[in-house]
Design an enzyme around this catalytic site. Sequence first.
Site, short mmCIF file in Angstrom:
data_model
loop_
_atom_site.label_atom_id
_atom_site.label_comp_id
_atom_site.label_asym_id
_atom_site.label_seq_id
_atom_site.Cartn_x
_atom_site.Cartn_y
_atom_site.Cartn_z
N HIS A 46 29.60 -5.76 -32.76
CA HIS A 46 29.24 -6.90 -33.60
C HIS A 46 28.00 -6.65 -34.45
O HIS A 46 27.35 -7.60 -34.88
CB HIS A 46 29.01 -8.13 -32.71
CG HIS A 46 30.26 -8.66 -32.08
ND1 HIS A 46 31.26 -9.26 -32.82
CD2 HIS A 46 30.68 -8.69 -30.79
CE1 HIS A 46 32.24 -9.63 -32.02
NE2 HIS A 46 31.92 -9.29 -30.78
N GLU A 150 39.39 -10.27 -22.68
CA GLU A 150 38.87 -11.25 -23.64
C GLU A 150 39.96 -12.18 -24.17
O GLU A 150 39.81 -12.75 -25.25
CB GLU A 150 38.17 -10.53 -24.79
CG GLU A 150 36.96 -9.72 -24.34
CD GLU A 150 36.12 -9.26 -25.51
OE1 GLU A 150 35.14 -9.96 -25.83
OE2 GLU A 150 36.44 -8.20 -26.09
N ASP A 176 35.46 -15.13 -26.02
CA ASP A 176 36.72 -14.84 -26.70
C ASP A 176 37.91 -15.27 -25.86
O ASP A 176 38.95 -15.66 -26.41
CB ASP A 176 36.81 -13.36 -27.06
CG ASP A 176 35.93 -13.01 -28.25
OD1 ASP A 176 35.93 -13.77 -29.23
OD2 ASP A 176 35.23 -11.99 -28.20
#
Length: 259
Positions: A46, A150, A176
């Site tokens: 990220h 996730e 997620d």
Amino acid sequence: MTRNRIKRRALAGEKLLGAWVFSGAPAVCETYALAGYDIVLIDAEHTPIDMAETLACVRAVEAGGGDAMVRVPSHDFGMFKRMLDAGIHSLMVPMIDTVDQAKGIIASCLYPPRGRRGYSASVARSGLYGFDEDYIDTAHEDTFLALQVESDLASQNAAAMAALPGADCLFIGANDLAGSLGKLGRLTEPDVLASIDRAAEATLKAGKVLGTIPIPGRDPLALAERGYGIVIGECDMAAVRAGAVADLARNKAKFPGRR
């Protein structure tokens, strides 16, 4: 015995507490290591940090006497090869939904006959630039793979994924996972918790290391009681933000700040 301290300690049943690094700042990585965190996790998923910056962060962790893990950005075969050849042997891999995906990732990280990782140990940092003459025979022992659950689909497949040789840890990404159920940000919803707990139970039943982040109602201490072996909670950018907000609040009477 594995030289990978994260793997050795986690497989021995120790509880490991970690900190995320999103800034890509080596000084932050070294500081977290010096502070005593069991794992300093560098996030390359990220963030915009590249391979060279990631390795600089890993070296900073090691300079501080700590142990680094890197969350990789994708499932790309070439990327795994580069990370491993750079001497990064503890990897977190995001967004794994199926057993076939998990098998492909494991194969990418292990030399033949266990997998299909390409060879460059005689010149790469992974093999100490050729000084570790036994590296190709021991690399699998030192590689620690934390596969991220996730999604609810991944939770349904967690038992089969945890059973795979080479899947050392299943790390539950609660945010997620909640999003996959249409409930992003709603981590205390019963069906979200049920999906998390299904994956956790399957991982522990398989005898693998279980990891996650803290969520409302489940802080690191509570998670340790539930059997989680790795908890990554502290985050550099969140800590900087909290410190800045608190400093401005303390001093706003005389220093109103930027409008």
